[in-house]
Design an enzyme around this catalytic site. Structure first.
Site, PDB file in Angstrom:
ATOM      1  N   TYR A 342       0.833  -1.200   0.000  1.00 12.23           N
ATOM      2  CA  TYR A 342       0.000   0.000   0.000  1.00 12.23           C
ATOM      3  C   TYR A 342       0.874   1.259   0.000  1.00 12.23           C
ATOM      4  O   TYR A 342       1.907   1.311   0.654  1.00 12.23           O
ATOM      5  CB  TYR A 342      -0.898   0.005   1.240  1.00 12.23           C
ATOM      6  CG  TYR A 342      -2.051   0.971   1.162  1.00 12.23           C
ATOM      7  CD1 TYR A 342      -3.186   0.657   0.435  1.00 12.23           C
ATOM      8  CD2 TYR A 342      -2.002   2.197   1.792  1.00 12.23           C
ATOM      9  CE1 TYR A 342      -4.254   1.530   0.347  1.00 12.23           C
ATOM     10  CE2 TYR A 342      -3.063   3.085   1.712  1.00 12.23           C
ATOM     11  CZ  TYR A 342      -4.187   2.739   0.989  1.00 12.23           C
ATOM     12  OH  TYR A 342      -5.241   3.613   0.905  1.00 12.23           O
ATOM     13  N   GLU A 376      -4.321   6.798   6.151  1.00 14.64           N
ATOM     14  CA  GLU A 376      -4.378   5.674   5.211  1.00 14.64           C
ATOM     15  C   GLU A 376      -3.562   4.480   5.685  1.00 14.64           C
ATOM     16  O   GLU A 376      -3.847   3.336   5.315  1.00 14.64           O
ATOM     17  CB  GLU A 376      -3.879   6.118   3.833  1.00 14.64           C
ATOM     18  CG  GLU A 376      -4.776   7.109   3.127  1.00 14.64           C
ATOM     19  CD  GLU A 376      -4.307   7.404   1.723  1.00 14.64           C
ATOM     20  OE1 GLU A 376      -4.362   6.492   0.880  1.00 14.64           O
ATOM     21  OE2 GLU A 376      -3.891   8.539   1.460  1.00 14.64           O
ATOM     22  N   LYS A 437      -1.968  -0.871 -13.780  1.00 14.87           N
ATOM     23  CA  LYS A 437      -2.287  -0.593 -12.394  1.00 14.87           C
ATOM     24  C   LYS A 437      -3.784  -0.696 -12.120  1.00 14.87           C
ATOM     25  O   LYS A 437      -4.605  -0.193 -12.871  1.00 14.87           O
ATOM     26  CB  LYS A 437      -1.796   0.817 -12.024  1.00 14.87           C
ATOM     27  CG  LYS A 437      -2.318   1.353 -10.697  1.00 14.87           C
ATOM     28  CD  LYS A 437      -1.783   0.581  -9.526  1.00 14.87           C
ATOM     29  CE  LYS A 437      -2.450   0.995  -8.233  1.00 14.87           C
ATOM     30  NZ  LYS A 437      -2.005   0.175  -7.099  1.00 14.87           N
TER      31      LYS A 437
END
Length: 511
Positions: A342, A376, A437
């Protein structure tokens, strides 16, 4: 709990000069609790640690008080070389405390880690986050009292604090979030606060030959992955895209037993075939988890509860991760150490798919200047089930390299994130290196599911984005401000109330 986790993953700390009653802790993070009360000449320190079995490793004495530390360091070897006589402190908290004696608040400029810290020291309370604020830290300050916690909900019953030059928390008056890469140096008696910055995203850009850039990215990422794998067998969240596949492959290269990998999908979409290609290639012990859309959407309150985030786009990104973590069983020793891919898109501009270099670099600058406070990377996303997640792409050294590369190395030869793909060309299958992606929420169908939930409730398409924002705000009010457990908050009921306010008289669309 597992010794492979940090000594503490969260805390509530209260520095008081009146010695009054401490605030009762409320945490989303799962773990044992350790309570302490310490008195010095001029103040009392109450602490509650969320710990992994070794709470003493999360506390250390300073020259005039105590340091409380949640998280871990990734550059211990370099830091130890700064100590006189080659002293070897027992843990990360002890190491930071020893360096604080020499560097004071500037010690936090030296640290590469994932942490939040508080130091109660001779009439002061020093609060600090890591360079990117990946372990959020919240504070409430009044003369004679400083409260700090790694979750805002832990401060929901705190007396109202004074305004600070830090972002306020919604509907928690006087509670603020410590900025990423920030240090607050607070005089407890008066509440006066000095703010220091320990890291900012680089603005200058480095011009490097292709081969040098590729080698630098590879070596820096390898160090970041190795420093995060710990002593046990790591678990890597694997989608089969270049970001997560890189982390999995580099972890597998340094691990003697096969690493564990896991992929998540829904009944609407998954990336299982792509992840299997990588798992076979690196020889990982791989599993696939399919989460029905209904279950996924029911985890919206849990995602807001864990991340304490108000941005609906970010909540959407984090929803599949939260749903996955809630499905992952703990081992007999406790929680798992989980690595993810991530965050790579932010320093590399991967989500923008922009071929014009000025616009691509502008997007990187914007994203790197606005990530703070979005949470996040908050560890509570996995911490709600007692796991500890960590993200190599947001290592301080990795960010310093990736952000500073000139845009032509990020978009090159018609490929986004070219330098990362080139760095892994000899490690991953070619089909993975060139794969386009997809965001984790795209591959799992999360975006379409959340949007359809609102449309089915009667929200017109042009109001869906606003409705998402209002849904997230109401959930935040329930699980953070009011302190309700997310199991008590029904996502469909929140959607119905929001729809009724936006579209009076709306009726759900028949299924």
């Amino acid at each position: 709990m597992a010794s492979n986790l940090p000594a503490a993953t969260g805390f509530l700390a209260e520095v008081r000069q009146d010695g009054g009653r401490a605030v009762e802790p409320v945490f989303a993070a799962l773990g044992d609790r350790d309570r302490r009360r310490e008195r010095t000449d001029d103040q009392v320190l109450h602490t509650v640690l969320v710990h992994s079995g070794t709470p003493d490793g999360a506390r250390a004495r300073t020259r005039g008080g105590t340091l409380v530390f949640a998280g871990e360091l990734y550059n211990r070897d370099e830091l130890i070389r700064l100590l006189p006589g080659g002293a070897l402190p027992g843990g990360d908290a002890a190491l930071v405390a020893a360096l604080f004696a020499a560097y004071d608040v500037h010690v936090f400029r030296l640290l590469n880690g994932r942490f939040a810290a508080l130091i109660a020291d001779s009439g002061r309370a020093v609060l600090a986050t890591d360079h990117a604020g990946t372990v959020p830290l919240y504070v409430s300050v009044a003369p004679g009292r400083v409260l700090a916690a790694t979750e805002a909900k832990a401060l929901r019953t705190a007396p109202r604090g004074r305004p600070l030059s830090a972002p306020p928390v919604r509907r928690l008056p006087g509670t603020h979030q410590v900025p990423a890469g920030g240090v607050l140096d607070i005089a407890v008696a008066t509440g006066a606060c000095l703010t220091h910055r320990t890291w900012t995203p680089p603005l200058a850009r480095r011009i490097m030959p292709e081969a040098e850039a590729v080698d630098t990215v590879r070596r820096t990422l390898e160090r970041a992955v190795v420093s995060r794998t710990g002593r046990g067998t790591p678990l890597v969240v694997l989608s089969g895209g270049i970001d997560s596949s890189t982390v999995a492959a580099l972890a597998a290269r340094r691990s003697l037993p096969p690493i564990d990998t896991v992929s998540m999908g829904t009944d609407e979409a998954d990336e299982f075939p792509q992840a299997r290609v990588v798992a076979r290639h690196i020889g990982s012990a791989h599993r696939e988890v399919t989460i029905p859309t209904e279950e996924l959407l029911s985890r919206l309150p849990h995602t807001v509860w864990a991340a304490e985030c108000l941005d609906p786009d970010v909540v959407e990104y984090l929803l599949p991760l939260t749903a996955l973590y809630l499905r992952l069983p703990r081992t007999t020793d406790g929680g798992r150490r989980i690595l993810t891919g991530y965050g790579a898109d932010i320093p590399l501009g991967g989500m923008h798919r922009e071929s014009r270099l000025p616009q691509l670099d502008t997007a990187v600058c914007h994203d790197m200047s606005t990530f703070d406070g979005l949470n996040e990377l908050a560890p509570n996303l996995s911490g709600v089930t007692g796991h500890w997640s960590t993200h190599p792409y947001w290592d301080r050294d990795v960010l310093d390299v990736l952000v500073s590369l000139e845009a032509g190395l990020k978009r090159r030869h018609g490929r986004d994130k070219w330098v990362l793909r080139a760095a892994m060309d000899d490690v991953l299958p070619h089909e993975v290196v060139v794969r386009p992606k997809l965001g984790v929420h795209e591959g799992s169908g999360t975006t379409s599911s959340f949007s359809r939930l609102l449309r089915d409730a009667g929200v017109p398409q042009d109001l869906v984005r606003r409705a998402k924002r209002l849904v997230v705000q109401e959930m935040f009010d329930h699980v953070v401000v009011e302190g309700r457990h997310p199991d008590e908050v029904a996502a469909d009921a929140v959607v119905e109330r929001v729809t009724g306010r936006l579209v009076p008289g709306a009726r759900p669309v028949p299924q």
